[in-house]
Motif scaffolding. Structure first.
Motif, PDB file in Angstrom:
ATOM      1  N   ASP A 171      -5.097   3.579  22.052  1.00  0.00           N
ATOM      2  CA  ASP A 171      -4.734   4.995  22.162  1.00  0.00           C
ATOM      3  C   ASP A 171      -5.935   5.909  21.954  1.00  0.00           C
ATOM      4  OD1 ASP A 171      -2.633   6.924  22.609  1.00  0.00           O
ATOM      5  OD2 ASP A 171      -2.842   7.488  20.503  1.00  0.00           O
TER       6      ASP A 171
ATOM      7  N   ALA B  70      -2.634   1.337  18.764  1.00  0.00           N
ATOM      8  CA  ALA B  70      -3.400   2.389  18.081  1.00  0.00           C
ATOM      9  C   ALA B  70      -4.867   2.344  18.494  1.00  0.00           C
ATOM     10  CB  ALA B  70      -3.268   2.238  16.570  1.00  0.00           C
TER      11      ALA B  70
ATOM     12  N   ALA C 231       6.042   1.232  11.978  1.00  0.00           N
ATOM     13  CA  ALA C 231       5.006   0.954  12.963  1.00  0.00           C
ATOM     14  C   ALA C 231       5.592   1.160  14.344  1.00  0.00           C
ATOM     15  CB  ALA C 231       4.496  -0.482  12.814  1.00  0.00           C
ATOM     16  N   GLY C 232       4.841   1.815  15.201  1.00  0.00           N
ATOM     17  CA  GLY C 232       5.316   2.025  16.561  1.00  0.00           C
ATOM     18  C   GLY C 232       4.708   3.269  17.178  1.00  0.00           C
ATOM     19  N   VAL C 233       5.339   3.733  18.239  1.00  0.00           N
ATOM     20  CA  VAL C 233       4.819   4.865  18.996  1.00  0.00           C
ATOM     21  C   VAL C 233       5.844   5.987  18.969  1.00  0.00           C
ATOM     22  CG1 VAL C 233       3.981   5.633  21.242  1.00  0.00           C
ATOM     23  CG2 VAL C 233       3.589   3.280  20.526  1.00  0.00           C
TER      24      VAL C 233
ATOM     25  N   ARG D 135      -0.140   5.380   3.017  1.00  0.00           N
ATOM     26  CA  ARG D 135      -1.066   5.055   4.116  1.00  0.00           C
ATOM     27  C   ARG D 135      -1.481   6.304   4.888  1.00  0.00           C
ATOM     28  NH1 ARG D 135       2.008   0.316   3.766  1.00  0.00           N
ATOM     29  NH2 ARG D 135       0.956  -1.611   4.347  1.00  0.00           N
ATOM     30  N   ALA D 136      -0.590   7.285   4.950  1.00  0.00           N
ATOM     31  CA  ALA D 136      -0.915   8.506   5.691  1.00  0.00           C
ATOM     32  C   ALA D 136      -2.132   9.201   5.074  1.00  0.00           C
ATOM     33  CB  ALA D 136       0.284   9.443   5.685  1.00  0.00           C
TER      34      ALA D 136
ATOM     35  N   ALA E 142       1.680  -2.583  17.297  1.00  0.00           N
ATOM     36  CA  ALA E 142       1.371  -1.178  16.981  1.00  0.00           C
ATOM     37  C   ALA E 142      -0.123  -1.000  16.730  1.00  0.00           C
ATOM     38  CB  ALA E 142       2.172  -0.724  15.770  1.00  0.00           C
TER      39      ALA E 142
ATOM     40  N   LYS F  54       1.683   8.990  19.985  1.00  0.00           N
ATOM     41  CA  LYS F  54       1.038   8.980  18.672  1.00  0.00           C
ATOM     42  C   LYS F  54       1.441   7.652  18.034  1.00  0.00           C
ATOM     43  CE  LYS F  54       0.835  11.540  14.361  1.00  0.00           C
ATOM     44  NZ  LYS F  54       1.438  12.615  13.587  1.00  0.00           N
ATOM     45  N   VAL F  55       0.467   6.800  17.809  1.00  0.00           N
ATOM     46  CA  VAL F  55       0.768   5.477  17.261  1.00  0.00           C
ATOM     47  C   VAL F  55       0.689   5.566  15.746  1.00  0.00           C
ATOM     48  CG1 VAL F  55       0.169   3.040  17.295  1.00  0.00           C
ATOM     49  CG2 VAL F  55      -0.253   4.447  19.305  1.00  0.00           C
ATOM     50  N   ILE F  56       1.721   5.079  15.090  1.00  0.00           N
ATOM     51  CA  ILE F  56       1.740   5.169  13.632  1.00  0.00           C
ATOM     52  C   ILE F  56       1.853   3.775  13.021  1.00  0.00           C
ATOM     53  CG2 ILE F  56       2.679   7.497  13.446  1.00  0.00           C
ATOM     54  CD1 ILE F  56       5.407   6.228  12.955  1.00  0.00           C
ATOM     55  N   VAL F  57       1.103   3.565  11.982  1.00  0.00           N
ATOM     56  CA  VAL F  57       1.286   2.409  11.091  1.00  0.00           C
ATOM     57  C   VAL F  57       1.234   3.011   9.698  1.00  0.00           C
ATOM     58  CG1 VAL F  57       0.390   0.203  10.285  1.00  0.00           C
ATOM     59  CG2 VAL F  57       0.165   0.816  12.684  1.00  0.00           C
ATOM     60  N   THR F  58       2.366   3.290   9.168  1.00  0.00           N
ATOM     61  CA  THR F  58       2.403   4.020   7.903  1.00  0.00           C
ATOM     62  C   THR F  58       3.571   3.541   7.059  1.00  0.00           C
ATOM     63  OG1 THR F  58       2.417   6.226   6.926  1.00  0.00           O
ATOM     64  CG2 THR F  58       3.801   5.911   8.830  1.00  0.00           C
ATOM     65  N   ASP F  59       3.566   3.947   5.813  1.00  0.00           N
ATOM     66  CA  ASP F  59       4.680   3.578   4.950  1.00  0.00           C
ATOM     67  C   ASP F  59       5.518   4.818   4.681  1.00  0.00           C
ATOM     68  OD1 ASP F  59       2.196   4.250   3.524  1.00  0.00           O
ATOM     69  OD2 ASP F  59       3.470   4.256   1.769  1.00  0.00           O
TER      70      ASP F  59
ATOM     71  N   VAL G 138       0.868  -1.181   0.000  1.00  0.00           N
ATOM     72  CA  VAL G 138       0.000   0.000   0.000  1.00  0.00           C
ATOM     73  C   VAL G 138       0.897   1.221   0.000  1.00  0.00           C
ATOM     74  CG1 VAL G 138      -1.845   1.237   1.180  1.00  0.00           C
ATOM     75  CG2 VAL G 138      -1.688  -1.241   1.409  1.00  0.00           C
TER      76      VAL G 138
END
Lengths: 226, 364
Positions: free
Chosen positions: A166, A163, B93-95, A115-116, A159, B133-138, A112
């Motif tokens: 959170d 999330a 991924a992480g905080v 994602r943001a 994670a 702030k938890v992120i799961v992004t590319d 993907v």
């Protein structure tokens, strides 16, 4: 095996059960055996087997099956003690434990981009906790577009749980107490939408074709297989 | 690379990932994906004449070239070069810890006549109550795989080209050679992965499944003669834009600029001296001492103006097109001496101190 040897080592894409060829695109890292309904991740120590299941899709309209890791979990988020604002001042001695109420964590195994902007399909499913009907299909659609191996997907699970929690409380400094009950790779039916976009199964979000780099190749592979 | 089943050598497609052996017809894949970096390329869409036209237009817009043909540039060489870029992608991924942030608050002021005025002001930096702030992004970054100063390669974004729909083609050596030459990369893919952003000290972020793809981007390298000197330019051959160029600086402008600086300096000094004369006449007696203290800073001010004006006319200069901006670079000027560097640092420190002293945040 030294790092150097492992670096140039190749592994044959052959099912360890039936010896047949495995499905998958050239850029994939997880390959599928249709007769055995198995997904095989290319890990550092060779191929790692997991179950390959198909989710029941919407009856009307064409779909494309994209791979999603599904982890059955029991989890709690353990948070550090908070400073007391009332008397007596100081730090509360007790850790706080917040249960994760979902039973599954979904991690998108397909690529993907952005994602943001578009959101993460796995994250969205984990928040929604859908109950898909799973089919143990004797002849599932070919697995294609799976770039995230199981060990990498496991690193995303914590994670995603953090999330979700959170949104209820600040999880800074916390960690996840996690027990995984089972894992499988799902072929999830994404419905074809306008403009080449696809829509998440079970009434989820839509993703533009530009956000899924392998979408055309997956369509072609699954279309070829009929 | 060898087939793990029969030991035969695999073809070039083995570098792209899973590949089929020509002999035993079995597919295999490398255990470590980073040893097999797939390559791709963008087809050039700008030909030589169009690249020259783009360069001419850019130079004419900046006043380097006149409208007449007499002042036109003379192309000496123009060649298409494929520049390798490492396109690095990974899942993050992480905080991460939220940054301290300023909040905008709206305050209502009630005046005696009963009117209410709403004012918005920013608070001081304060820690958010939700620190995580938890992120799961590319994350994706393209890094030039060659080190070429002044080529403007930092302006080429492979991700942006892909997002704009420019088709990227699988590597085909024969077709690429028909167009131009390929630069050999001197930045390793592993180094490119290391350049992906990582979190701060308090962050716990994993960089998961990093992958590298090498994408060849065509650019035109043009060498041209203008006013008797040779200059180079780079034109993006996919989007058709000027990435970088050097051109002669217009010397005729430098003399009036220098004279202007000297004039402003002299005017300033004259005003100061006149002020001093008036003060001396007004004060009783100790005018000589005051004069000495006053002439000194005035002389320093004039000296600064003079030094700057002298540096403007003293060194040969090129005009450098660096993407959207145009700046002047003095070609044969030596590096700043230590005294200049120290003075610059002192000025920066004074500036920072003044900013700190100023009342921050209040804004009606």
């Amino acid at each position: 095996v030294t790092d150097e040897l492992r670096a140039i080592r190749r592994v044959a894409l052959r099912c360890p059960r039936c010896g047949g060829d495995l499905d998958g695109l050239a850029s994939d890292r997880v390959f599928g055996c249709r007769p055995c309904a198995r997904a095989l991740s290319v890990e550092a120590d060779g191929l790692r087997e997991d179950e390959l299941l198909v989710w029941e899709g919407e009856r009307d309209g064409p779909v494309v099956h994209l791979p999603i890791w599904v982890f059955g979990v029991r989890a709690e988020v353990v948070l550090p003690p908070v400073p007391r604002t009332s008397l007596p001042p100081g730090v509360s001695s007790a850790e706080r434990r917040v249960p994760f109420r979902g039973r599954r964590v979904y991690v998108a195994a397909f690529d993907v981009r952005g994602r943001a902007t578009h959101g993460d399909p796995g994250m969205n499913l984990t928040r929604r906790q859908p109950e898909p009907h799973v089919r143990r299909d004797a002849n599932p659609p070919p697995l294609a577009g799976a770039v995230l191996v199981r060990s990498d997907a496991e690193r995303v699970v914590e994670a995603e749980i953090l999330a979700v929690i959170d949104t209820q409380t600040d999880v800074f400094g916390g960690h996840v107490d996690l027990q995984v009950d089972g894992v499988y790779l799902a072929l999830a039916p994404f419905a074809e939408a306008d403009g080449g976009a696809v829509r998440e199964p079970l009434g989820g979000l839509s993703y533009a074709a530009g956000s899924l780099p392998d979408l055309d190749a997956v369509r072609e592979a699954q279309g070829r297989a009929g | 690379m060898q087939c793990p089943e029969c030991g035969a050598l695999l073809g070039a497609e083995a570098a792209r990932g899973a590949a089929r052996c020509e002999f035993c017809r079995r597919r295999s894949v490398a255990i470590d994906p980073s040893v097999a970096v797939p390559r791709a390329w963008f087809e050039p869409r700008v030909d030589r004449s169009r690249a020259l036209l783009l360069l001419r237009r850019a130079l004419r817009d900046e006043g380097v070239l006149g409208d007449s043909l007499r002042k036109d540039l003379e192309p000496v060489d123009a060649r298409l070069v494929f520049v390798p870029f490492h396109l690095v992608r990974a899942l993050r991924a992480g905080v991460v810890e939220r940054r301290h942030e300023r909040r905008e608050v709206t305050v209502a002021d009630l005046s005696p006549d009963g009117t209410v005025t709403l004012r918005t002001r920013k608070t001081g930096e304060e820690r958010s109550s939700d620190r995580a702030k938890v992120i799961v992004t590319d994350v994706e970054r393209s890094v030039p795989a060659v080190r070429r100063r002044d080529w403007g390669l930092d302006r080429v974004g492979v991700g942006a080209l892909l997002a704009e729909g420019h088709p990227v083609l699988p590597y085909d050596a024969d077709r690429i050679r028909e167009h131009g030459t390929v630069l050999v990369h001197d930045v390793e893919p592993h180094d490119a992965i290391e350049r992906l952003p990582s979190g701060g000290a308090a962050d716990r972020v994993d960089r998961i499944a990093p992958s590298v793809r090498t994408v060849l981007v065509p650019v035109w390298r043009i060498r041209y003669r203008l006013q008797g000197c040779l200059y180079d330019a780079t034109v993006d051959a996919v989007k058709g834009r000027l990435l970088a160029a050097r051109a002669p600086e217009d010397d005729r402008r430098r003399v009036p600029i220098a004279l202007g600086y000297v004039g402003v300096g002299a005017l300033t000094l004259g005003l100061l001296l006149r002020l001093f004369r008036d003060m001396g006449a007004a004060s009783a007696g100790d005018a000589g001492g005051l004069a000495a203290w006053f002439i000194l800073p005035a002389a320093v001010v004039l000296g600064l103006f003079g030094a700057y004006a002298w540096s403007v006319v003293r060194w040969d200069a090129d005009r450098v097109f660096d993407g959207a901006s145009v700046r002047v670079r003095y070609v044969n000027r030596p590096d700043a001496p230590e005294a200049d560097a120290a003075a610059s640092e002192a000025a920066d420190a004074i500036g920072r101190g003044i900013e700190r002293l100023l009342p921050g945040g209040d804004r009606d």
